[in-house]
Design an enzyme around this catalytic site. Structure first.
Site, PDB file in Angstrom:
ATOM      1  N   ASP A  43       0.648  -0.926  -0.101  1.00  0.00           N
ATOM      2  CA  ASP A  43      -0.178   0.111   0.224  1.00  0.00           C
ATOM      3  C   ASP A  43       0.815   1.559   0.073  1.00  0.00           C
ATOM      4  OD1 ASP A  43      -3.151   0.877   0.865  1.00  0.00           O
ATOM      5  OD2 ASP A  43      -0.730   2.171   1.789  1.00  0.00           O
ATOM      6  N   TYR A  48       2.916   9.358  -0.420  1.00  0.00           N
ATOM      7  CA  TYR A  48       3.896   9.150   0.002  1.00  0.00           C
ATOM      8  C   TYR A  48       5.219   9.128  -0.668  1.00  0.00           C
ATOM      9  CZ  TYR A  48       0.630   6.266   2.420  1.00  0.00           C
ATOM     10  OH  TYR A  48      -1.018   5.847   2.989  1.00  0.00           O
ATOM     11  N   LYS A  73      -2.370   5.725  -4.468  1.00  0.00           N
ATOM     12  CA  LYS A  73      -3.637   6.790  -4.020  1.00  0.00           C
ATOM     13  C   LYS A  73      -3.067   7.999  -4.758  1.00  0.00           C
ATOM     14  CE  LYS A  73      -3.466   4.647   0.905  1.00  0.00           C
ATOM     15  NZ  LYS A  73      -2.127   4.648   1.319  1.00  0.00           N
ATOM     16  N   HIS A 106      -7.550   8.863  -1.786  1.00  0.00           N
ATOM     17  CA  HIS A 106      -6.203   8.975  -0.505  1.00  0.00           C
ATOM     18  C   HIS A 106      -7.610  10.479   0.702  1.00  0.00           C
ATOM     19  CE1 HIS A 106      -2.048   8.972   1.085  1.00  0.00           C
ATOM     20  NE2 HIS A 106      -3.532   8.829   1.937  1.00  0.00           N
TER      21      HIS A 106
HETATM   22  P1  NAP Z   1       0.805   1.254  12.351  1.00  0.00           P
HETATM   23  O1  NAP Z   1       0.896   0.034  11.028  1.00  0.00           O
HETATM   24  O2  NAP Z   1      -0.335   0.825  12.770  1.00  0.00           O
HETATM   25  O3  NAP Z   1       1.992   1.202  13.067  1.00  0.00           O
HETATM   26  C1  NAP Z   1       3.130   1.840  12.352  1.00  0.00           C
HETATM   27  C2  NAP Z   1       4.166   1.798  13.354  1.00  0.00           C
HETATM   28  O4  NAP Z   1       4.573   0.647  14.815  1.00  0.00           O
HETATM   29  C3  NAP Z   1       6.010   2.247  13.578  1.00  0.00           C
HETATM   30  O5  NAP Z   1       6.377   3.252  14.318  1.00  0.00           O
HETATM   31  C4  NAP Z   1       6.118   0.361  13.916  1.00  0.00           C
HETATM   32  O6  NAP Z   1       7.876   0.888  14.123  1.00  0.00           O
HETATM   33  C5  NAP Z   1       5.271  -0.065  14.645  1.00  0.00           C
HETATM   34  N1  NAP Z   1       5.720  -1.381  14.534  1.00  0.00           N
HETATM   35  C6  NAP Z   1       4.823  -2.364  13.073  1.00  0.00           C
HETATM   36  N2  NAP Z   1       5.115  -3.680  14.176  1.00  0.00           N
HETATM   37  C7  NAP Z   1       4.956  -3.473  14.986  1.00  0.00           C
HETATM   38  C8  NAP Z   1       5.769  -4.815  16.226  1.00  0.00           C
HETATM   39  N3  NAP Z   1       4.981  -6.043  15.689  1.00  0.00           N
HETATM   40  N4  NAP Z   1       5.714  -4.658  17.106  1.00  0.00           N
HETATM   41  C9  NAP Z   1       6.362  -2.842  17.787  1.00  0.00           C
HETATM   42  N5  NAP Z   1       5.559  -2.510  16.968  1.00  0.00           N
HETATM   43  C10 NAP Z   1       5.839  -1.792  15.776  1.00  0.00           C
HETATM   44  O7  NAP Z   1       1.200   2.485  11.478  1.00  0.00           O
HETATM   45  P2  NAP Z   1       0.677   2.848   9.754  1.00  0.00           P
HETATM   46  O8  NAP Z   1       2.620   3.096   9.325  1.00  0.00           O
HETATM   47  O9  NAP Z   1       0.276   4.471   9.915  1.00  0.00           O
HETATM   48  O10 NAP Z   1      -0.389   2.141   9.082  1.00  0.00           O
HETATM   49  C11 NAP Z   1       0.074   1.489   8.197  1.00  0.00           C
HETATM   50  C12 NAP Z   1      -0.010   1.865   6.868  1.00  0.00           C
HETATM   51  O11 NAP Z   1      -1.971   2.323   6.860  1.00  0.00           O
HETATM   52  C13 NAP Z   1       0.368   2.943   6.715  1.00  0.00           C
HETATM   53  O12 NAP Z   1       1.888   2.130   6.221  1.00  0.00           O
HETATM   54  C14 NAP Z   1       0.082   3.166   5.092  1.00  0.00           C
HETATM   55  O13 NAP Z   1       0.049   2.378   4.608  1.00  0.00           O
HETATM   56  C15 NAP Z   1      -1.615   3.269   5.407  1.00  0.00           C
HETATM   57  N6  NAP Z   1      -2.436   4.806   5.951  1.00  0.00           N
HETATM   58  C16 NAP Z   1      -2.751   5.102   5.237  1.00  0.00           C
HETATM   59  C17 NAP Z   1      -4.022   6.420   5.296  1.00  0.00           C
HETATM   60  C18 NAP Z   1      -4.363   7.010   4.641  1.00  0.00           C
HETATM   61  O14 NAP Z   1      -4.943   8.083   4.751  1.00  0.00           O
HETATM   62  N7  NAP Z   1      -6.005   6.020   3.876  1.00  0.00           N
HETATM   63  C19 NAP Z   1      -3.057   6.642   6.931  1.00  0.00           C
HETATM   64  C20 NAP Z   1      -2.025   6.180   7.533  1.00  0.00           C
HETATM   65  C21 NAP Z   1      -1.939   5.240   6.496  1.00  0.00           C
HETATM   66  P3  NAP Z   1       9.231   0.189  13.112  1.00  0.00           P
HETATM   67  O15 NAP Z   1       8.877   0.773  11.423  1.00  0.00           O
HETATM   68  O16 NAP Z   1      10.207   0.865  13.591  1.00  0.00           O
HETATM   69  O17 NAP Z   1       8.961  -0.743  13.158  1.00  0.00           O
END
Ligand code: NAP
Length: 282
Positions: A43, A48, A73, A106
């Site tokens: 994704d 990004y 997106k 998005h």
């Molecule tokens: P997330 O997946 O909720 O959290 C990522 C965080 O958690 C990072 O700090 C990562 O650290 C940590 N982490 C991951 N696995 C872990 C584990 N097993 N144990 C401990 N910590 C862990 O946050 P996100 O990146 O915002 O959301 C995921 C995806 O959703 C995004 O990458 C993006 O593709 C999408 N997204 C979309 C929107 C939208 O507006 N549509 C908004 C936000 C996100 P490290 O990387 O240091 O391991």
């Protein structure tokens, strides 16, 4: 790995990998690691600024095109019809793909009707296999599909134990639109990985808090795209689906819902203004 069937028949992996907030010079390595672990759905987004690196890693993997599922997106700045068509071509060039699996609007701001009609055209031409939106409230989503031809296949929403999106989930199920969770770990907010309820459940199954969260989302038929830059966590997150939460544990997790975002509120006026006017290019 489990797949879900979208409302147009397209199969989508139930578990993917999020590419937000990965340092640019690390993206290729991170995506490559994720491919090695087994992730086949990625994704990304024009906002990004890493579509090119994601595309490079996929190309270097030498997997067949149909073995990967790629989402990108369209950003709000490009929501006028012709701008959207141009932005899509730019994304495809950066990704190095000749068709896209899933294209999402998005944010739910600006001229998303024009953007949707451009996405519909690309979909009808066969350049995209499925189209959808992110962060659309039930009301905006319903209005969009009542006044257009193609019903969205996916709504990607912030969804995690502190913001469970119960009413959105019920509406999406009723309408046959796939719920996909963004920020399944709440980006680490509220010290989620040390939450006592989640920790106790994790201990019970000899798993981690991350495993419990992804398993719980999967159990609710919500597609997940966790992000991590560390390979050991990619493996950990990938191994979240080999145990079953009890009904009692599902209830305990349900009790963590605060009904609001710890990250940002998509309908807050200052946030809306900031995101609506945020520019990703000249
Ligand atoms: P997330 O997946 O909720 O959290 C990522 C965080 O958690 C990072 O700090 C990562 O650290 C940590 N982490 C991951 N696995 C872990 C584990 N097993 N144990 C401990 N910590 C862990 O946050 P996100 O990146 O915002 O959301 C995921 C995806 O959703 C995004 O990458 C993006 O593709 C999408 N997204 C979309 C929107 C939208 O507006 N549509 C908004 C936000 C996100 P490290 O990387 O240091 O391991």
């Amino acid at each position: 790995m489990k797949e879900v069937r979208l409302n147009n028949g397209v199969m989508m992996p139930a578990v993917g990998f999020g590419a937000f907030q990965i340092p640019e010079n690390e993206t290729e390595r991170v995506i490559n690691d994720a491919l090695e672990v087994g992730y086949r759905m990625f994704d990304t987004a024009s906002a990004y600024f890493n579509e090119e690196q994601v595309g490079n890693a996929i190309r270097h993997s030498r997997l067949k095109r149909e073995e990967v599922f790629i989402t990108t997106k369209l950003w709000v700045q490009d929501y006028e019809y012709n701008d959207a068509l141009r932005a899509f071509d730019k994304s495809m060039k950066l990704l190095g793909l000749d068709y896209l699996d899933l294209y999402l609007l998005h944010k739910p701001y600006g001229n998303y009707y024009a953007a949707w009609r451009a996405a519909e055209k690309l979909y009808q031409e066969g350049r995209i296999r499925a189209i959808g939106v992110t962060s659309f409230s039930n009301e905006r989503l319903q209005d969009l599909f009542l006044h257009n031809e193609v019903k969205p296949s996916v709504n990607q929403l912030e969804t995690h134990p502190f913001f469970q999106q119960q009413s959105a989930n019920a509406f999406l199920q009723q309408e046959g639109i796939q719920h996909e969770a963004w920020s399944p770990f709440a980006e680490g907010q509220n010290d989620i990985f040390n939450n006592p309820v989640l920790k106790a459940i994790a201990r019970q199954h000899e798993k981690t808090v991350g495993n419990v969260i992804l398993n719980w989302l999967n159990r609710r038929n919500i597609v997940v795209i966790p992000k991590t830059i560390r390979k050991e966590r990619m493996i950990e997150n990938w191994n979240s689906f080999d145990f079953t939460l009890t009904d009692e544990e599902m209830k305990l997790i349900a009790g963590l819902d605060t009904g609001k975002s710890p990250i940002y509120d998509d309908m807050d006026l200052a946030t809306t203004k900031h995101l609506s006017t945020y520019k990703i290019h000249e």
